[in-house]
Each structure stands twice: as structure tokens, then as C-alpha cells.
Design an enzyme around this catalytic site. Structure first.
Site, short mmCIF file in Angstrom:
data_model
loop_
_atom_site.label_atom_id
_atom_site.label_comp_id
_atom_site.label_asym_id
_atom_site.label_seq_id
_atom_site.Cartn_x
_atom_site.Cartn_y
_atom_site.Cartn_z
N GLY A 99 9.68 -1.85 -15.83
CA GLY A 99 8.35 -1.31 -15.56
C GLY A 99 8.02 -0.11 -16.41
O GLY A 99 7.61 -0.22 -17.57
N CYS A 121 0.98 -1.50 -2.32
CA CYS A 121 0.31 -0.46 -3.11
C CYS A 121 0.13 0.78 -2.24
O CYS A 121 -0.50 0.72 -1.19
CB CYS A 121 -1.04 -0.93 -3.62
N GLY A 140 13.27 1.60 -12.20
CA GLY A 140 14.00 2.51 -13.10
C GLY A 140 14.88 1.86 -14.13
O GLY A 140 15.78 2.50 -14.66
#
Ligand code: DHB
Length: 306
Positions: A266, A131, A245
């Protein structure tokens, strides 16, 4: 019709199209828009030991062919996840992979221990060591081989369920981190998490994200994801779940050719939460056209010049 089932560790999934953490909530938010039983697996939003409010707004902005987010790991915390989500998952009809984030080795361990102490049908854990948006959001693990291996080893001791390390593209050598994950006993790696990015409004001169930088995702990062998957494929034997993507079945095939056994959709979920089902249907048609029984022969088979 091709057999789309795939095996990661000792777990079989009915198809290789998963949805990515942070883009599909806890898996229960869109029942009227998507039949989740057609999704290979749902990777749920990162869970930490305690509930988190996340970062102040603005924390999401659209960018050319993508978006930047800096949510700051807003989540309900592990206790509430256990009490409120696990009962729902008994009925959900799609395998659940729980994404876990932490700011210290102890935090990851405590969350996993709490999960393993209760009965659930969760099939595995994806460990967010990547993250980019909180001061101690796991990134210090994801950029360091020794810490990645140590964390993987500690978590491996605690569970027989799937253990998947989610890798960051924001590193010098992603193959080295993947190798550390493999040496630590991970069943698989997922690659990649978001790419550090920045967005500025030239009219106002303001930064568009509260935390200055955020995680770039969407089609803008597909070439980065493909390169990372291919590098990792050439370095480890454990399966790779490709992310970055993906919006259609051609993207999926490219990720498989680069070395992925499965993929996660995603950012495209924000536009259409039912997109993974469409991608799955198109993947099926492609395999039929090519007269392929499965994706096996395609994995890692990209033709390079060397
Ligand atoms: C967040 C977490 C991530 O792992 C990521 O790639 C982007 C954003 C977050 O919660 O801020």
C-alpha cells in the site's frame, strides 16, 4: 524458479503481490513507472454509487514510519468507472479487483448490481467495510458481526466473482468479523485496513488532519497487521490477504508465516510505484535460496511458543 501462482476461490493469480486500494489509483496512472503486468492484482480505489469530492484538506500527513490519510472516499462513482475504466481494463494486463465502499446496504448492493449488469474482465470485488474517515463509510458494518454477515450474504447472491471483505483493525475482535464474513459466503478476507490515528503539530498547536482523526498506514502498522492476520488465520478457513506496512520481501514472508496467502503493498507505492515488482523479484530469490517450489508450506507456519 518457484511457482508463485496462488488460488483464491476459483481464481488463480500469477503471483501473491497485489497493490492496495487507494494507493495505486485506478491502476492506469503510472504506465512509465511500472509494468503492471508483473503485479499479481491491482485493487482499485474505493468506488461508491455517486461521485465524491472527499474531505477538505489537509487530508494527508506524514507520521513516524507511516502516514495518516483522511481522503473521505473521493472517487469517480460507479457510472464513470463502468464507462471509462472498464474499457481500459480490457487491455491492462493485470487482474483487477474492484474495491467498493458504501454508506448503506442498498448502496453496496446497487454498485455491485450495476457492475454485474455489464460485461467486464474484473476478477473480483473487495468490500470496504472499514473506512474510518466518513460518517457512514462502511465502518458500522466492519465493527458489527451481524451486519457483516448480512452484507456478505446479500452481495454473495449477486456475483460469482471473488468476494473479499476488507477488515478493520479498529475492532474488539477481528476474528469474529472474519468468521461472519466466512459464514456470509466470502471467498477471502483482506486484513487490515488503516488504524485510526491522529497527528498534532506541537509548534502551532494545530491538528494536521481536517477530520481530526484519519487512517494510519505504513511500516508503523506492520505489527498490528501481522497480529490481525494471525488471529484471523486461527479462526477461519478462507484465505487471507495480508496488508499493513509492507515495504520489502521480508515483510511479505512475515505476512505469509502469519497466515496470508497473498499480500497487498500500500503506502510504499507512494515512494515507489514500481516497488511491488522489486518485492516480487526478491521473493523469488528467497524461495530459490530456500529451495522452495512455492509459498504453500510457509503459509501460517510461524513458530509460536505455545
Ligand atoms: C480512506 C478509506 C479507507 O478505507 C482508509 O482505510 C483510509 C482512508 C478514505 O478514503 O478516506
Amino acid at each position: 524458479m518457484a511457482d508463485l501462482s496462488i488460488k483464491i476461490g476459483h481464481t488463480t493469480f500469477k503471483n501473491p503481490i497485489f497493490v492496495a486500494s487507494g494507493t495505486f489509483g485506478y491502476g492506469t496512472e503510472n504506465p512509465e513507472l511500472v509494468d503492471v503486468s508483473n503485479i499479481g492484482a491491482i485493487v482499485t480505489k474505493s468506488i461508491t454509487l455517486n461521485p465524491r469530492e472527499g474531505n477538505p484538506p489537509p487530508r494527508i500527513v506524514e507520521t513516524p514510519s507511516g502516514m495518516i490519510n483522511s481522503i473521505g472516499l473521493a472517487n469517480i462513482g460507479v457510472d464513470k468507472y463502468i464507462n471509462e475504466m472498464l474499457p481500459v481494463y480490457e487491455e491492462i494486463g493485470s487482474p483487477i479487483i474492484m474495491n467498493i465502499a458504501g454508506s448503506s446496504m442498498e448502496e453496496y448492493i446497487k454498485v455491485l448490481q450495476q457492475m454485474e449488469a455489464v460485461s467486464s474482465n474484473i476478477v473480483g470485488y473487495e468490500i470496504n467495510i472499514s473506512c474510518p474517515n466518513v460518517k457512514e463509510g462502511g465502518m458500522e458494518f466492519g465493527v458489527d458481526c451481524n451486519m457483516t454477515e448480512k452484507l456478505t450474504k446479500e452481495l454473495r447472491k449477486l456475483t460469482d466473482r471473488l468476494l473479499i471483505m476488507k477488515l478493520s483493525p479498529n475492532v474488539t475482535d477481528i476474528s469474529a468479523i472474519a468468521t461472519s464474513s466466512e459464514n456470509g459466503g466470502a471467498d477471502a478476507v483482506s486484513a487490515v485496513n488503516t488504524v485510526v490515528g491522529m497527528s498534532i503539530d506541537h509548534k502551532t498547536g494545530k491538528n494536521n488532519i481536517y477530520t481530526t482523526y484519519g487512517g494510519l498506514s505504513g511500516p508503523a502498522i506492520k505489527p498490528v497487521g501481522l497480529a490481525c492476520v494471525h488471529k484471523v488465520y486461527n479462526s477461519v478457513k478462507i484465505p487471507i490477504i495480508g496488508i499493513g506496512g509492507i515495504v520489502n520481501s521480508s515483510d511479505v514472508i512475515e505476512y505469509i508465516l502469519a497466515g496470508s496467502i497473498a499480500v497487498q503493498v500500500g503506502t510504499a507505492n507512494y515512494r515507489d510505484p514500481g516497488i511491488s515488482e522489486k518485492i516480487l523479484n526478491d521473493l523469488n530469490s528467497y524461495l530459490d535460496e530456500q529451495e522452495l517450489d512455492s509459498i504453500d508450506s510457509l503459509i501460517g507456519s510461524v513458530k509460536t511458543y505455545d
